[in-house]
Motif scaffolding. Structure first.
Motif, PDB file in Angstrom:
ATOM      1  N   LEU A   1      10.149  13.461   6.218  1.00 41.70           N
ATOM      2  CA  LEU A   1      10.635  13.811   7.555  1.00 41.70           C
ATOM      3  C   LEU A   1       9.513  13.819   8.580  1.00 41.70           C
ATOM      4  CD1 LEU A   1      13.118  16.795   7.498  1.00 41.70           C
ATOM      5  CD2 LEU A   1      13.454  14.559   8.491  1.00 41.70           C
ATOM      6  N   SER A   2       8.317  14.139   8.129  1.00 41.64           N
ATOM      7  CA  SER A   2       7.221  14.319   9.081  1.00 41.64           C
ATOM      8  C   SER A   2       6.353  13.076   9.224  1.00 41.64           C
ATOM      9  CB  SER A   2       6.357  15.493   8.642  1.00 41.64           C
ATOM     10  OG  SER A   2       5.706  15.153   7.451  1.00 41.64           O
ATOM     11  N   VAL A   3       6.699  11.989   8.547  1.00 46.12           N
ATOM     12  CA  VAL A   3       5.837  10.811   8.621  1.00 46.12           C
ATOM     13  C   VAL A   3       6.069  10.053   9.928  1.00 46.12           C
ATOM     14  CG1 VAL A   3       5.314   8.602   7.577  1.00 46.12           C
ATOM     15  CG2 VAL A   3       5.692  10.580   6.149  1.00 46.12           C
ATOM     16  N   LEU A   4       5.005   9.807  10.653  1.00 46.14           N
ATOM     17  CA  LEU A   4       5.094   9.049  11.902  1.00 46.14           C
ATOM     18  C   LEU A   4       4.725   7.591  11.693  1.00 46.14           C
ATOM     19  CD1 LEU A   4       5.261   8.806  15.024  1.00 46.14           C
ATOM     20  CD2 LEU A   4       2.911   9.566  15.105  1.00 46.14           C
ATOM     21  N   SER A   5       3.696   7.372  10.856  1.00 50.84           N
ATOM     22  CA  SER A   5       3.122   6.022  10.781  1.00 50.84           C
ATOM     23  C   SER A   5       4.112   4.980  10.286  1.00 50.84           C
ATOM     24  CB  SER A   5       1.885   6.039   9.898  1.00 50.84           C
ATOM     25  OG  SER A   5       2.171   6.664   8.680  1.00 50.84           O
TER      26      SER A   5
ATOM     27  N   PHE B   1      -2.275   7.206  -4.399  1.00 46.04           N
ATOM     28  CA  PHE B   1      -3.593   7.278  -3.752  1.00 46.04           C
ATOM     29  C   PHE B   1      -3.655   6.434  -2.485  1.00 46.04           C
ATOM     30  CE2 PHE B   1      -4.002   8.010  -8.262  1.00 46.04           C
ATOM     31  CZ  PHE B   1      -4.560   9.272  -8.248  1.00 46.04           C
ATOM     32  N   ILE B   2      -2.524   5.928  -2.068  1.00 45.93           N
ATOM     33  CA  ILE B   2      -2.511   5.090  -0.870  1.00 45.93           C
ATOM     34  C   ILE B   2      -1.824   5.861   0.257  1.00 45.93           C
ATOM     35  CG2 ILE B   2      -1.594   2.949   0.099  1.00 45.93           C
ATOM     36  CD1 ILE B   2      -1.965   1.772  -2.715  1.00 45.93           C
ATOM     37  N   PRO B   3      -2.497   6.007   1.404  1.00 49.60           N
ATOM     38  CA  PRO B   3      -1.913   6.777   2.503  1.00 49.60           C
ATOM     39  C   PRO B   3      -0.673   6.083   3.078  1.00 49.60           C
ATOM     40  CG  PRO B   3      -4.243   6.352   2.870  1.00 49.60           C
ATOM     41  CD  PRO B   3      -3.837   5.531   1.710  1.00 49.60           C
ATOM     42  N   PHE B   4       0.169   6.877   3.723  1.00 48.94           N
ATOM     43  CA  PHE B   4       1.385   6.339   4.320  1.00 48.94           C
ATOM     44  C   PHE B   4       1.099   5.185   5.266  1.00 48.94           C
ATOM     45  CE2 PHE B   4       3.773  10.244   3.162  1.00 48.94           C
ATOM     46  CZ  PHE B   4       4.909   9.619   2.681  1.00 48.94           C
ATOM     47  N   ILE B   5       0.039   5.335   6.070  1.00 45.86           N
ATOM     48  CA  ILE B   5      -0.190   4.321   7.100  1.00 45.86           C
ATOM     49  C   ILE B   5      -0.585   2.985   6.475  1.00 45.86           C
ATOM     50  CG2 ILE B   5      -2.617   4.961   7.516  1.00 45.86           C
ATOM     51  CD1 ILE B   5      -1.793   4.446  10.564  1.00 45.86           C
ATOM     52  N   VAL B   6      -1.298   3.057   5.351  1.00 46.93           N
ATOM     53  CA  VAL B   6      -1.671   1.818   4.663  1.00 46.93           C
ATOM     54  C   VAL B   6      -0.424   1.185   4.049  1.00 46.93           C
ATOM     55  CG1 VAL B   6      -3.115   0.831   2.860  1.00 46.93           C
ATOM     56  CG2 VAL B   6      -3.975   2.705   4.246  1.00 46.93           C
ATOM     57  N   THR B   7       0.432   2.041   3.481  1.00 44.60           N
ATOM     58  CA  THR B   7       1.692   1.547   2.943  1.00 44.60           C
ATOM     59  C   THR B   7       2.460   0.800   4.033  1.00 44.60           C
ATOM     60  OG1 THR B   7       1.757   3.564   1.634  1.00 44.60           O
ATOM     61  CG2 THR B   7       3.771   2.265   1.715  1.00 44.60           C
ATOM     62  N   ALA B   8       2.530   1.425   5.224  1.00 42.77           N
ATOM     63  CA  ALA B   8       3.274   0.814   6.323  1.00 42.77           C
ATOM     64  C   ALA B   8       2.671  -0.539   6.677  1.00 42.77           C
ATOM     65  CB  ALA B   8       3.264   1.736   7.531  1.00 42.77           C
ATOM     66  N   GLN B   9       1.352  -0.589   6.735  1.00 44.66           N
ATOM     67  CA  GLN B   9       0.670  -1.830   7.096  1.00 44.66           C
ATOM     68  C   GLN B   9       0.954  -2.919   6.065  1.00 44.66           C
ATOM     69  OE1 GLN B   9      -0.658  -3.243   9.415  1.00 44.66           O
ATOM     70  NE2 GLN B   9      -1.756  -4.910   8.412  1.00 44.66           N
ATOM     71  N   VAL B  10       0.910  -2.538   4.789  1.00 45.45           N
ATOM     72  CA  VAL B  10       1.172  -3.505   3.724  1.00 45.45           C
ATOM     73  C   VAL B  10       2.605  -4.026   3.839  1.00 45.45           C
ATOM     74  CG1 VAL B  10       1.470  -3.728   1.236  1.00 45.45           C
ATOM     75  CG2 VAL B  10      -0.540  -2.567   2.145  1.00 45.45           C
ATOM     76  N   MET B  11       3.549  -3.099   4.039  1.00 51.36           N
ATOM     77  CA  MET B  11       4.957  -3.491   4.118  1.00 51.36           C
ATOM     78  C   MET B  11       5.217  -4.394   5.317  1.00 51.36           C
ATOM     79  SD  MET B  11       6.530  -2.314   1.577  1.00 51.36           S
ATOM     80  CE  MET B  11       6.076  -1.259   0.221  1.00 51.36           C
ATOM     81  N   ARG B  12       4.454  -4.145   6.390  1.00 55.16           N
ATOM     82  CA  ARG B  12       4.682  -4.911   7.605  1.00 55.16           C
ATOM     83  C   ARG B  12       4.471  -6.402   7.378  1.00 55.16           C
ATOM     84  NH1 ARG B  12       3.206  -3.077  13.701  1.00 55.16           N
ATOM     85  NH2 ARG B  12       1.914  -4.866  14.070  1.00 55.16           N
ATOM     86  N   THR B  13       3.508  -6.752   6.581  1.00 54.97           N
ATOM     87  CA  THR B  13       3.329  -8.184   6.311  1.00 54.97           C
ATOM     88  C   THR B  13       4.141  -8.622   5.094  1.00 54.97           C
ATOM     89  OG1 THR B  13       1.287  -7.528   5.247  1.00 54.97           O
ATOM     90  CG2 THR B  13       1.092  -8.579   7.375  1.00 54.97           C
ATOM     91  N   PHE B  14       4.386  -7.698   4.169  1.00 61.41           N
ATOM     92  CA  PHE B  14       5.089  -8.058   2.933  1.00 61.41           C
ATOM     93  C   PHE B  14       6.568  -8.339   3.197  1.00 61.41           C
ATOM     94  CE2 PHE B  14       7.311  -6.678  -0.994  1.00 61.41           C
ATOM     95  CZ  PHE B  14       6.799  -7.642  -1.851  1.00 61.41           C
ATOM     96  N   LEU B  15       7.191  -7.509   4.044  1.00 64.11           N
ATOM     97  CA  LEU B  15       8.641  -7.592   4.217  1.00 64.11           C
ATOM     98  C   LEU B  15       9.076  -8.424   5.415  1.00 64.11           C
ATOM     99  CD1 LEU B  15       9.538  -3.846   3.559  1.00 64.11           C
ATOM    100  CD2 LEU B  15       9.755  -5.731   1.968  1.00 64.11           C
ATOM    101  N   ALA B  16       8.116  -8.982   6.170  1.00 61.48           N
ATOM    102  CA  ALA B  16       8.474  -9.731   7.370  1.00 61.48           C
ATOM    103  C   ALA B  16       9.295 -10.961   6.997  1.00 61.48           C
ATOM    104  CB  ALA B  16       7.217 -10.146   8.119  1.00 61.48           C
ATOM    105  N   LYS B  17       9.939 -11.530   8.024  1.00 69.17           N
ATOM    106  CA  LYS B  17      10.821 -12.673   7.763  1.00 69.17           C
ATOM    107  C   LYS B  17      10.061 -13.807   7.070  1.00 69.17           C
ATOM    108  CE  LYS B  17      13.844 -15.866  10.179  1.00 69.17           C
ATOM    109  NZ  LYS B  17      14.012 -16.483  11.493  1.00 69.17           N
ATOM    110  N   ASN B  18       8.903 -14.141   7.610  1.00 72.44           N
ATOM    111  CA  ASN B  18       8.082 -15.143   6.942  1.00 72.44           C
ATOM    112  C   ASN B  18       6.959 -14.469   6.162  1.00 72.44           C
ATOM    113  OD1 ASN B  18       9.740 -16.922   8.152  1.00 72.44           O
ATOM    114  ND2 ASN B  18       8.242 -17.772   9.569  1.00 72.44           N
ATOM    115  N   GLY B  19       7.247 -13.324   5.594  1.00 72.70           N
ATOM    116  CA  GLY B  19       6.239 -12.567   4.860  1.00 72.70           C
ATOM    117  C   GLY B  19       6.181 -12.970   3.402  1.00 72.70           C
ATOM    118  N   MET B  20       5.390 -12.225   2.640  1.00 70.66           N
ATOM    119  CA  MET B  20       5.103 -12.610   1.263  1.00 70.66           C
ATOM    120  C   MET B  20       6.345 -12.554   0.373  1.00 70.66           C
ATOM    121  SD  MET B  20       2.009 -11.073  -0.851  1.00 70.66           S
ATOM    122  CE  MET B  20       2.164 -11.054  -2.602  1.00 70.66           C
TER     123      MET B  20
END
Lengths: 276, 385
Positions: free
Chosen positions: A214-218, A104-123
């Motif tokens: 294949l078609s995901v841009l976000s 139920f979570i859109p791709f773009i939200v997933t991307a946003q979550v991962m962006r802070t979760f997986l960062a070098k000084n991320g969670m």
């Protein structure tokens, strides 16, 4: 044609018209623009340019999507397998409740979550460092191809699990019980009894995910828009920064070729099912 | 059945009452302002400019629509106007557009804009080079800059004691401090694009030809050569995901330095999303900056009102209060008119790290649009391969 088939055609015509206007039309337009030169003549220069600039990204897209599809398959088999063969009721209920959330979570939200979760000084790294698993200096950013693969698996695995768990639940329990009675381990039951019977559903789910990813841009845009990146980012870039629809269309057709592998697979499975 | 019919009747009556709501006494005119750029542009019109203009002009409603960041946003406005021109529409539904230089240049070239600056008093107050020339295209009379923005290096002085003062020093610095400098390539926003343009300016030895012309297609080889060293440079740096991505990584301490838009940077500091000790630096021989322009489409439905709106938006009072003080942009019209309307402290805040002199010497325009395209394509061919 007799009257009945005319009526059938009339009934189907709105659907056919929609397919023609909104899918086939744009597809043909896209193909035409990709091979039309500035003077209106036929040219392959756009494809040549697309290959010259973006062949790495084409390979990268294919690799990312294949890798993600494999990962999704493994996760889906693990979860669906436990849901079918697991024996601990509380864990089962919890897992059943939990695994669907990413659906139920859109791709773009997933991307946003991962962006802070997986960062070098991320969670993620904070947790790993806090629990003493890695040293602070070992922490590295996962926001490259790995970030894209993780985001894709996280987002798409529940979808395939949902299909697969349904197919597994539909298998006659007697097969499983018979194998268990004869002393087969649960792992063996999963791979030799359950999975072969649900194989077709698994493949269909994986093919659908393959094409969707294949078609995901976000996700690539937000996690790793730099080189190498996925074709979708390049298509957006050609249009947005250069107003260059010709090369963008050439790139679209290239990703269509990738997607059509999936379609071919899907149709083959569907045809086999119809025969069986 | 009965209760259902009753419900239906009540619903119909209710809907009817809603639809026949009495109209306001004054006839409404809607002024459509379409703006490219980040969300802060839409916010600026909706939250600041619009309400003020509506208060002065009863019966006018300002509606702002954003088309997205970077040249892509301007491209969308261009495509819309161009489509209306080709369709022969008599009145275009965009009254005021706010576009980047590249967009403005194309629109003027294709006669999509109306000349208007002589008819508004703010026109006389915008005399900088950028109000006449956009990437080599003469745009005099068609544009008034809304603001100027500048790309600069942001660095964390706790980690970087002596920031490199030039591109040459930076190239040395990254080798000693690998993975401490980050930028966003050319696909993730204009601060990265600007950094690459600055690199070519510093290393190609083309001087003013990049920004003043004439365009010479044979210079592609020179550009390719200057970018070959950037490929090497890239091995020592971090690629960030976007303009905000660079700021994010600076904020989290993952990089110590990177190119950012000055206005975004100040806004982040003001919002507490960036440690206040982070500083700015404008390296030699310079980084590009650009204005965004107020333009009026050739067949704007409410052209007269549009001009009034721009005159208001570009007035020294609004430029001082809105553009400089609230949104941290450099003013669009000439600085002396704006400075006179402001207190010293707010004005100086804009020039804390980058002095007006440094800005004048090292704040460069973007290259001509032909070179701009050549550099972007060369980057993909030479650096990304």
């Amino acid at each position: 044609m007799n009257r009945r088939s005319w009526a059938g055609l009339a009934l189907a015509s709105p659907a056919l018209a929609i397919v023609a206007v909104f899918f086939i039309g744009p597809l043909v337009m896209s193909a035409v623009l990709a091979v039309r030169g500035k003077d209106g003549g036929l040219t392959t220069e756009h494809f040549a340019k697309a290959f010259e600039y973006y062949s790495t990204d084409l390979a990268f897209s294919a690799a990312i999507v294949v890798l993600s599809t494999l990962g999704i398959g493994i996760v889906a088999i693990a979860i669906a397998g436990y849901l079918t063969l697991g024996e601990h009721p509380r864990t089962l209920a919890f897992l059943r409740w939990l695994y669907r959330w990413p659906l139920f979570i859109p791709f773009i939200v997933t991307a946003q979550v991962m962006r802070t979760f997986l960062a070098k000084n991320g969670m993620l790294n904070h947790v790993l460092i806090g629990s003493g698993l890695i040293e602070p200096l070992q922490a590295q950013s996962l926001l490259d191809w790995r970030g894209i693969v993780i985001a894709f698996i996280w987002k798409q695995a529940p979808f395939v699990t949902l299909l697969l768990a349904g197919a597994m639940a539909a298998i006659d329990r007697q097969h499983i019980e018979a194998a268990r009675n004869l002393g087969a381990s649960r792992l063996r039951v999963l791979f030799e009894i359950v999975l072969p019977q649900a194989r077709r559903t698994l493949l269909v789910g994986l093919v659908l995910s393959f094409v969707a990813m294949l078609s995901v841009l976000s996700v690539p845009m937000m996690i790793n828009p730099n080189s190498p990146t996925m074709l979708t980012v390049d298509i957006a870039y050609r249009i947005n920064s250069h107003g260059d629809y010709a090369v963008a269309n050439a790139l679209c057709l290239m990703s269509l070729v990738l997607a059509s592998f999936g379609a071919w697979f899907y149709l083959r499975e569907a045809a086999r099912k119809a025969q069986a | 059945m009965r209760p259902f019919r009753l419900t239906l009747r009540v619903a119909l009556v209710a809907a009817g009452t809603l639809l026949c709501k009495p109209l306001p006494a004054v006839a409404q005119t809607t002024l459509n302002v379409v703006t490219a750029g980040d969300q802060n542009m839409v916010d600026y019109v909706n939250n600041y400019l619009g309400p003020k203009f509506e208060a002065q002009n009863p019966g006018v409603k300002v509606r702002a629509v954003g088309t997205g960041p970077g040249d892509a946003g301007s491209q969308k406005i261009y495509e819309k106007l161009s489509a209306q021109q080709k369709a022969g529409t008599a009145a275009w539904d965009t009254d005021v557009a706010v576009v980047h230089q590249r967009g403005a240049a194309t629109m003027v070239k294709e006669s999509l804009l109306a000349p208007y600056t002589k008819e508004v008093s703010a026109g006389k107050m915008a005399t900088r080079d950028s109000s006449r020339n956009a990437l080599g295209q003469n745009v005099e009379g068609y544009v008034i800059p809304m603001f100027h923005s500048q790309i600069a290096f942001a660095y964390n002085p706790a980690v970087v004691k002596q920031p490199p003062k030039s591109y040459a020093e930076l190239a040395e610095w990254v080798k000693k401090n690998p993975k401490q400098f980050g930028y966003n390539g050319v696909k993730g926003g204009m601060s990265g694009v600007g950094f690459v343009m600055g690199w070519v300016n510093a290393n190609a030895g083309m001087g003013d030809q990049l920004v003043k012309g004439p365009y010479d297609a044979s210079k592609k080889a020179v550009i390719d050569k200057s970018l070959a060293s950037l490929k090497d440079f890239n091995q020592y740096v971090v690629m960030t995901p976007g303009n905000a991505g660079t700021l994010d990584m600076l904020n989290r301490g993952e990089i110590a330095m990177g190119p950012v838009w000055v206005d975004m940077f100040y806004t982040w500091v003001a919002d507490g999303k960036m440690p206040p000790n982070v500083k700015l630096e404008l390296p030699q021989p310079g980084l590009p900056g650009q204005p965004m322009y107020y333009v009026v489409p050739a067949k704007a439905a409410n052209a007269a009102l549009a001009k009034k709106f721009i005159d208001f938006a570009a007035s020294p009072e609004i430029q001082a209060e809105g553009i400089v003080k609230q949104f941290n942009w450099y003013p669009g019209i000439d600085a002396q008119y704006v400075k006179a309307k402001m207190d010293e402290k707010s004005w100086n805040k804009l020039f804390t790290d980058i002095t007006p002199d440094a800005l004048a010497s090292y704040g460069k325009p973007f290259p001509l649009s032909e070179y701009f395209t050549d550099i972007l394509e060369s980057y993909e061919r030479v650096v990304l391969k």
